[in-house]
Scaffold this motif. Structure first.
Motif, PDB file in Angstrom:
ATOM      1  N   THR A   1       2.503   7.676  12.657  1.00  0.00           N
ATOM      2  CA  THR A   1       1.536   8.693  12.291  1.00  0.00           C
ATOM      3  C   THR A   1       0.552   8.144  11.258  1.00  0.00           C
ATOM      4  O   THR A   1       0.897   7.277  10.447  1.00  0.00           O
ATOM      5  CB  THR A   1       2.222   9.947  11.722  1.00  0.00           C
ATOM      6  OG1 THR A   1       1.222  10.913  11.358  1.00  0.00           O
ATOM      7  CG2 THR A   1       3.047   9.620  10.491  1.00  0.00           C
ATOM      8  N   THR A   2      -0.664   8.672  11.328  1.00  0.00           N
ATOM      9  CA  THR A   2      -1.690   8.340  10.328  1.00  0.00           C
ATOM     10  C   THR A   2      -1.749   9.375   9.224  1.00  0.00           C
ATOM     11  O   THR A   2      -2.500   9.194   8.260  1.00  0.00           O
ATOM     12  CB  THR A   2      -3.075   8.245  10.997  1.00  0.00           C
ATOM     13  OG1 THR A   2      -3.423   9.528  11.542  1.00  0.00           O
ATOM     14  CG2 THR A   2      -3.079   7.198  12.096  1.00  0.00           C
ATOM     15  N   ASP A   3      -0.991  10.451   9.361  1.00  0.00           N
ATOM     16  CA  ASP A   3      -1.021  11.565   8.405  1.00  0.00           C
ATOM     17  C   ASP A   3       0.043  11.365   7.332  1.00  0.00           C
ATOM     18  O   ASP A   3       1.248  11.432   7.629  1.00  0.00           O
ATOM     19  CB  ASP A   3      -0.778  12.876   9.141  1.00  0.00           C
ATOM     20  CG  ASP A   3      -1.039  14.097   8.270  1.00  0.00           C
ATOM     21  OD1 ASP A   3      -1.079  13.941   7.026  1.00  0.00           O
ATOM     22  OD2 ASP A   3      -1.180  15.203   8.820  1.00  0.00           O
TER      23      ASP A   3
ATOM     24  N   LYS B   1      -7.404   6.440  10.113  1.00  0.00           N
ATOM     25  CA  LYS B   1      -7.374   5.692  11.372  1.00  0.00           C
ATOM     26  C   LYS B   1      -6.155   4.786  11.518  1.00  0.00           C
ATOM     27  O   LYS B   1      -5.877   4.308  12.623  1.00  0.00           O
ATOM     28  CB  LYS B   1      -8.642   4.845  11.493  1.00  0.00           C
ATOM     29  CG  LYS B   1      -9.939   5.650  11.520  1.00  0.00           C
ATOM     30  CD  LYS B   1     -11.137   4.726  11.586  1.00  0.00           C
ATOM     31  CE  LYS B   1     -12.443   5.513  11.598  1.00  0.00           C
ATOM     32  NZ  LYS B   1     -13.634   4.618  11.635  1.00  0.00           N
ATOM     33  N   LEU B   2      -5.442   4.509  10.428  1.00  0.00           N
ATOM     34  CA  LEU B   2      -4.366   3.529  10.457  1.00  0.00           C
ATOM     35  C   LEU B   2      -3.012   4.196  10.206  1.00  0.00           C
ATOM     36  O   LEU B   2      -2.900   5.133   9.411  1.00  0.00           O
ATOM     37  CB  LEU B   2      -4.616   2.446   9.402  1.00  0.00           C
ATOM     38  CG  LEU B   2      -5.930   1.668   9.559  1.00  0.00           C
ATOM     39  CD1 LEU B   2      -6.159   0.752   8.363  1.00  0.00           C
ATOM     40  CD2 LEU B   2      -5.931   0.869  10.852  1.00  0.00           C
ATOM     41  N   PHE B   3      -1.985   3.680  10.884  1.00  0.00           N
ATOM     42  CA  PHE B   3      -0.646   4.229  10.723  1.00  0.00           C
ATOM     43  C   PHE B   3      -0.089   3.923   9.328  1.00  0.00           C
ATOM     44  O   PHE B   3      -0.293   2.823   8.794  1.00  0.00           O
ATOM     45  CB  PHE B   3       0.294   3.651  11.779  1.00  0.00           C
ATOM     46  CG  PHE B   3      -0.094   3.992  13.185  1.00  0.00           C
ATOM     47  CD1 PHE B   3      -0.181   5.313  13.597  1.00  0.00           C
ATOM     48  CD2 PHE B   3      -0.367   2.989  14.108  1.00  0.00           C
ATOM     49  CE1 PHE B   3      -0.549   5.628  14.902  1.00  0.00           C
ATOM     50  CE2 PHE B   3      -0.723   3.288  15.409  1.00  0.00           C
ATOM     51  CZ  PHE B   3      -0.816   4.613  15.806  1.00  0.00           C
ATOM     52  N   VAL B   4       0.633   4.893   8.761  1.00  0.00           N
ATOM     53  CA  VAL B   4       1.225   4.706   7.431  1.00  0.00           C
ATOM     54  C   VAL B   4       2.722   5.023   7.410  1.00  0.00           C
ATOM     55  O   VAL B   4       3.349   4.984   6.357  1.00  0.00           O
ATOM     56  CB  VAL B   4       0.503   5.567   6.379  1.00  0.00           C
ATOM     57  CG1 VAL B   4      -0.897   5.042   6.122  1.00  0.00           C
ATOM     58  CG2 VAL B   4       0.467   7.039   6.791  1.00  0.00           C
TER      59      VAL B   4
ATOM     60  N   HIS C   1       0.830  -1.201   0.000  1.00  0.00           N
ATOM     61  CA  HIS C   1       0.000   0.000   0.000  1.00  0.00           C
ATOM     62  C   HIS C   1       0.870   1.260   0.000  1.00  0.00           C
ATOM     63  O   HIS C   1       1.996   1.230   0.503  1.00  0.00           O
ATOM     64  CB  HIS C   1      -0.900   0.047   1.238  1.00  0.00           C
ATOM     65  CG  HIS C   1      -1.884  -1.071   1.320  1.00  0.00           C
ATOM     66  ND1 HIS C   1      -1.736  -2.138   2.187  1.00  0.00           N
ATOM     67  CD2 HIS C   1      -3.027  -1.298   0.643  1.00  0.00           C
ATOM     68  CE1 HIS C   1      -2.762  -2.965   2.059  1.00  0.00           C
ATOM     69  NE2 HIS C   1      -3.558  -2.480   1.124  1.00  0.00           N
ATOM     70  N   ASP C   2       0.308   2.354  -0.496  1.00  0.00           N
ATOM     71  CA  ASP C   2       1.037   3.618  -0.433  1.00  0.00           C
ATOM     72  C   ASP C   2       0.709   4.362   0.862  1.00  0.00           C
ATOM     73  O   ASP C   2      -0.061   3.898   1.702  1.00  0.00           O
ATOM     74  CB  ASP C   2       0.752   4.473  -1.676  1.00  0.00           C
ATOM     75  CG  ASP C   2      -0.648   5.082  -1.667  1.00  0.00           C
ATOM     76  OD1 ASP C   2      -1.439   4.801  -0.752  1.00  0.00           O
ATOM     77  OD2 ASP C   2      -0.957   5.840  -2.613  1.00  0.00           O
ATOM     78  N   ARG C   3       1.285   5.532   1.035  1.00  0.00           N
ATOM     79  CA  ARG C   3       1.150   6.277   2.294  1.00  0.00           C
ATOM     80  C   ARG C   3      -0.241   6.867   2.503  1.00  0.00           C
ATOM     81  O   ARG C   3      -0.568   7.301   3.614  1.00  0.00           O
ATOM     82  CB  ARG C   3       2.196   7.395   2.348  1.00  0.00           C
ATOM     83  CG  ARG C   3       2.016   8.497   1.307  1.00  0.00           C
ATOM     84  CD  ARG C   3       3.193   9.442   1.328  1.00  0.00           C
ATOM     85  NE  ARG C   3       4.412   8.735   0.987  1.00  0.00           N
ATOM     86  CZ  ARG C   3       5.625   9.085   1.434  1.00  0.00           C
ATOM     87  NH1 ARG C   3       5.755  10.110   2.258  1.00  0.00           N
ATOM     88  NH2 ARG C   3       6.683   8.410   1.070  1.00  0.00           N
ATOM     89  N   TYR C   4      -1.055   6.908   1.466  1.00  0.00           N
ATOM     90  CA  TYR C   4      -2.405   7.459   1.603  1.00  0.00           C
ATOM     91  C   TYR C   4      -3.433   6.388   1.982  1.00  0.00           C
ATOM     92  O   TYR C   4      -4.585   6.726   2.272  1.00  0.00           O
ATOM     93  CB  TYR C   4      -2.825   8.131   0.305  1.00  0.00           C
ATOM     94  CG  TYR C   4      -1.929   9.294  -0.068  1.00  0.00           C
ATOM     95  CD1 TYR C   4      -2.047  10.523   0.574  1.00  0.00           C
ATOM     96  CD2 TYR C   4      -0.937   9.147  -1.039  1.00  0.00           C
ATOM     97  CE1 TYR C   4      -1.209  11.577   0.251  1.00  0.00           C
ATOM     98  CE2 TYR C   4      -0.099  10.198  -1.373  1.00  0.00           C
ATOM     99  CZ  TYR C   4      -0.233  11.409  -0.723  1.00  0.00           C
ATOM    100  OH  TYR C   4       0.594  12.455  -1.039  1.00  0.00           O
ATOM    101  N   ALA C   5      -3.022   5.133   2.003  1.00  0.00           N
ATOM    102  CA  ALA C   5      -3.930   4.043   2.372  1.00  0.00           C
ATOM    103  C   ALA C   5      -3.971   3.916   3.891  1.00  0.00           C
ATOM    104  O   ALA C   5      -3.426   2.979   4.487  1.00  0.00           O
ATOM    105  CB  ALA C   5      -3.480   2.738   1.725  1.00  0.00           C
TER     106      ALA C   5
ATOM    107  N   ALA D   1       6.828   4.083   2.771  1.00  0.00           N
ATOM    108  CA  ALA D   1       5.651   4.317   3.613  1.00  0.00           C
ATOM    109  C   ALA D   1       4.513   3.396   3.197  1.00  0.00           C
ATOM    110  O   ALA D   1       4.536   2.780   2.128  1.00  0.00           O
ATOM    111  CB  ALA D   1       5.223   5.778   3.504  1.00  0.00           C
ATOM    112  N   GLY D   2       3.488   3.327   4.040  1.00  0.00           N
ATOM    113  CA  GLY D   2       2.328   2.493   3.725  1.00  0.00           C
ATOM    114  C   GLY D   2       2.452   1.107   4.310  1.00  0.00           C
ATOM    115  O   GLY D   2       3.541   0.623   4.639  1.00  0.00           O
ATOM    116  N   ASN D   3       1.313   0.455   4.443  1.00  0.00           N
ATOM    117  CA  ASN D   3       1.254  -0.859   5.056  1.00  0.00           C
ATOM    118  C   ASN D   3       1.518  -1.956   4.034  1.00  0.00           C
ATOM    119  O   ASN D   3       0.783  -2.080   3.045  1.00  0.00           O
ATOM    120  CB  ASN D   3      -0.134  -1.059   5.672  1.00  0.00           C
ATOM    121  CG  ASN D   3      -0.345  -0.177   6.879  1.00  0.00           C
ATOM    122  OD1 ASN D   3       0.027  -0.531   7.987  1.00  0.00           O
ATOM    123  ND2 ASN D   3      -0.934   1.001   6.666  1.00  0.00           N
TER     124      ASN D   3
END
Length: 405
Positions: A377-379, A365-368, A356-360, A390-392
């Protein structure tokens, strides 16, 4: 299949049941822990009947995990072998992978782009016609009544605000140049759907695109636009292509969504695609249903069954623009091994890597990633990880035991 029929053969009835027992293990999760688990993915029971030669009816319920949902519930008129007209609750004619029954899916879950965009079952009226190599389906559809939650929201919106229910026009055309052959074939399809917001949405006049990432066990939705307000209408377009030769098969789809908004707000655009290939290893063969424009249960090459090897890449982008909706993007690499024991039993093993990318961030609500202080951070704007970091991301092994009877 056990069929009951009257002496004059003007009335036939049969039952269709399906149980899919799933389990999944997640490895190397970044930023957010994902719980391993098992579930009953589907527990379906359907009653189907054909009467007076030209009439067909079906009702299909799902009891998975003790939550009942209405699936198919419709009446269909069949004046001849090439034409049908039906009314009730059923799947819209959009996306080959979406309309294919879960009984015959090659992978445990449909691609992310199909899960997010392709309309599934809705109330409506539809007609289809097949002539040689051509198949056409068109319909007008309304709200989703599959689950209790959707029905309650819809009735409350009607009662409290008196809003119109919403509607959609959906059509699809398929070209099958080798429709007479049982050994090989090609499939070319195009579909479109004009849709207004329906009342089962919590946000009146809104629409939401979201999907779980290739599993039903993980309840975190990384990819989610949340409800987009002030929607006038949306336009879906889809293109699909497939081909098979005896025991080899390839398939792919591209789907694009355009959201047109009110009050002079700019459009939001999203898209995605998948490509897949599969191979029956011990002499089995693929079967294609020209009446419905989709693959059905493959034939097995041995008395003990057959093994099927499959690979798939799928990608979805819910990021419209930097100052607009940024619901995240993701890709999945999946390898599958299926053991088709007989007509009733199938074992499925899937391995997937999801990126996933950093916007997912699951609606914020989820950390990226981590910020400049090293805290999660979730931002996505505060993430210090470089592009691709970044990203999950995570690996997943999943298993399904399926019985159809």
């Amino acid at each position: 299949m056990l069929v009951f029929e009257s002496k004059d053969q003007n009335y036939r009835v049969w039952y269709d049941a399906r149980v899919q027992f799933d389990g999944a293990v997640f490895l190397n999760e970044t930023y957010n822990q994902i719980g391993n688990g098992v579930s009953i993915r589907r527990a379906r029971y359907a009653m189907k009947t054909l009467f007076e030669k030209h009439w067909y009816a079906e009702i299909d319920l799902d009891f998975a995990n003790s939550q009942m949902e209405l699936k198919d519930a419709y009446l269909m008129y069949l004046p001849d072998d090439n034409l049908f007209i039906k009314a009730g609750n059923f799947k819209e004619g959009f996306s080959m992978e979406s309309t294919t029954t879960s009984r015959y899916l090659t992978f445990m879950e449909r691609p992310m782009v199909v899960s997010a965009f392709a309309p599934s079952r809705h109330l409506g009226l539809a007609a289809g016609y097949k002539y040689n190599a051509l198949l056409a389906i068109a319909g007008i559809h309304f709200q989703d009544i599959g689950g209790l939650e959707e029905r309650i929201v819809s009735t409350d919106n009607n009662k409290d605000f008196g809003v119109d229910e919403g509607y959609s026009y959906t059509g699809k055309a398929v070209f099958m140049p080798f429709y007479k052959s049982l050994r090989y074939g090609l499939h070319f399809g195009a579909a479109a759907s004009y849709r207004t917001p329906t009342t089962e949405n919590e946000t009146i006049g809104g629409i939401r695109y979201s999907t779980r990432s290739l599993t039903s066990i993980n309840r975190k939705k990384f990819l989610d636009t949340d409800y987009i307000p002030n929607v006038d209408h949306t336009l879906l377009s889809g293109f699909e292509m497939a081909g098979y030769y005896q025991n080899f098969r390839v398939q792919g789809e591209y789907i694009h969504a355009t959201v047109s908004r009110k009050a002079g707000l700019p459009e939001e655009k999203f898209a995605g695609f998948y490509v897949m290939g599969s191979w029956m290893l011990f002499g089995g063969n693929y079967r294609y249903n020209t009446q419905e424009g989709e693959f059905t249960q493959p034939g097995r090459g041995r008395t003990w069954g057959d093994l099927e090897l499959a690979v798939r890449y799928d990608y979805i982008d819910l990021n419209s623009r930097a100052d607009g909706i940024m619901g995240g993007a993701g890709e999945g690499y999946t390898a599958g091994l299926n053991y088709h024991v007989n007509n009733n039993v199938k074992f499925m093993l899937n391995y997937a890597w999801i990126n996933h990318d950093r916007y997912a961030n699951g609606k914020g609500k989820l950390f990226v990633g981590t910020d400049e202080t090293g805290k999660l951070t979730t931002d996505p704007r505060k993430v210090t990880e470089t592009a691709g970091g970044a990203g999950n991301d995570y690996h997943m092994f999943s298993l399904r035991i399926e019985v159809d009877f």
